[in-house]
Design a protein around this motif. Structure first.
Motif, mmCIF file in Angstrom:
data_model
loop_
_atom_site.group_PDB
_atom_site.id
_atom_site.type_symbol
_atom_site.label_atom_id
_atom_site.label_comp_id
_atom_site.label_asym_id
_atom_site.label_seq_id
_atom_site.Cartn_x
_atom_site.Cartn_y
_atom_site.Cartn_z
ATOM 1 N N ILE A 33 -11.193 -8.451 78.487
ATOM 2 C CA ILE A 33 -10.068 -9.462 78.278
ATOM 3 C C ILE A 33 -10.378 -10.401 79.397
ATOM 4 C CG2 ILE A 33 -7.879 -9.596 78.289
ATOM 5 C CD1 ILE A 33 -7.444 -6.551 77.601
ATOM 6 N N ASP A 34 -10.317 -10.118 80.606
ATOM 7 C CA ASP A 34 -10.057 -10.962 81.637
ATOM 8 C C ASP A 34 -11.234 -11.628 82.395
ATOM 9 O OD1 ASP A 34 -7.265 -11.492 81.121
ATOM 10 O OD2 ASP A 34 -6.766 -9.603 82.490
ATOM 11 N N GLY A 35 -12.320 -10.516 82.414
ATOM 12 C CA GLY A 35 -13.596 -11.002 82.965
ATOM 13 C C GLY A 35 -13.519 -11.072 84.437
ATOM 14 N N GLU A 36 -13.697 -12.009 84.912
ATOM 15 C CA GLU A 36 -13.974 -12.229 86.389
ATOM 16 C C GLU A 36 -12.640 -12.258 87.058
ATOM 17 O OE1 GLU A 36 -15.589 -15.973 89.152
ATOM 18 O OE2 GLU A 36 -16.938 -15.117 87.812
ATOM 19 N N GLY A 37 -11.659 -12.994 86.140
ATOM 20 C CA GLY A 37 -10.065 -13.061 86.818
ATOM 21 C C GLY A 37 -9.568 -11.901 86.989
ATOM 22 N N GLY A 38 -9.614 -10.905 86.056
ATOM 23 C CA GLY A 38 -9.058 -9.678 86.193
ATOM 24 C C GLY A 38 -9.491 -8.816 87.238
#
Length: 158
Positions: A33-38
């Motif tokens: 879902i969030d890739g790197e951000g999560g």
């Protein structure tokens, strides 16, 4: 006795196999879902609250997001709506707007969801949500070198 000396960390024998599965499932869902951000959010908690970071992965992503009742697109639309309506979760809203884009929600849909929140949470919450969306879209454009989707007439002075 050793367990009492390190009461802030779970004893290795108390970590169940099920917890390991929840964590692995949650981490995979978070990355989807969030890739790197999560991952950055979780890493940012490692030094101050590693147990909270683990819970953040296991419960929302390992348990709730992994349920079969809604697809990820629908879940992210709901999260963008909820965080917009809360009005006090701009960092999380930005991560989930990007997450929504990552799972196939269009920019137009993100904007419509945020605008609809004016009815339920008021204009200030919707305005703040639109501001968060503008920031996410701009960062996304910068990252991918795509032109802005909005007509130029909206950003040029009249």
């Amino acid at each position: 006795m050793q367990q009492h000396q390190h009461h802030h960390q779970p004893h290795p024998t108390t970590i169940s196999h099920a917890t390991g599965e929840r964590y692995a499932r949650g981490l995979a869902k978070l990355q989807q879902i969030d890739g790197e951000g999560g991952i950055k959010v979780v890493e940012g908690l490692a030094d101050i609250a590693p147990d909270f970071a683990r819970l953040l992965i296991e419960f929302p992503f390992g348990d709730v997001y992994s349920r079969p009742g809604l697809d990820l697109r629908s879940r992210e639309i709901a999260v963008v709506a909820a965080l917009t309506a809360m009005g006090n979760a701009a960092p999380q809203l930005k991560v989930h707007i990007q997450g929504a884009l990552n799972v196939g929600v269009t920019r137009e849909e993100v904007i419509e969801v945020i605008m609809q929140m004016a009815v339920y949470a008021g204009f200030p919450a919707a305005l703040n949500g639109l501001s968060a969306a503008r920031e996410v879209f701009a960062a996304d454009d910068e990252k991918s070198a795509r032109p802005l989707a909005e007509p130029r007439a909206l950003v040029e002075p009249a």
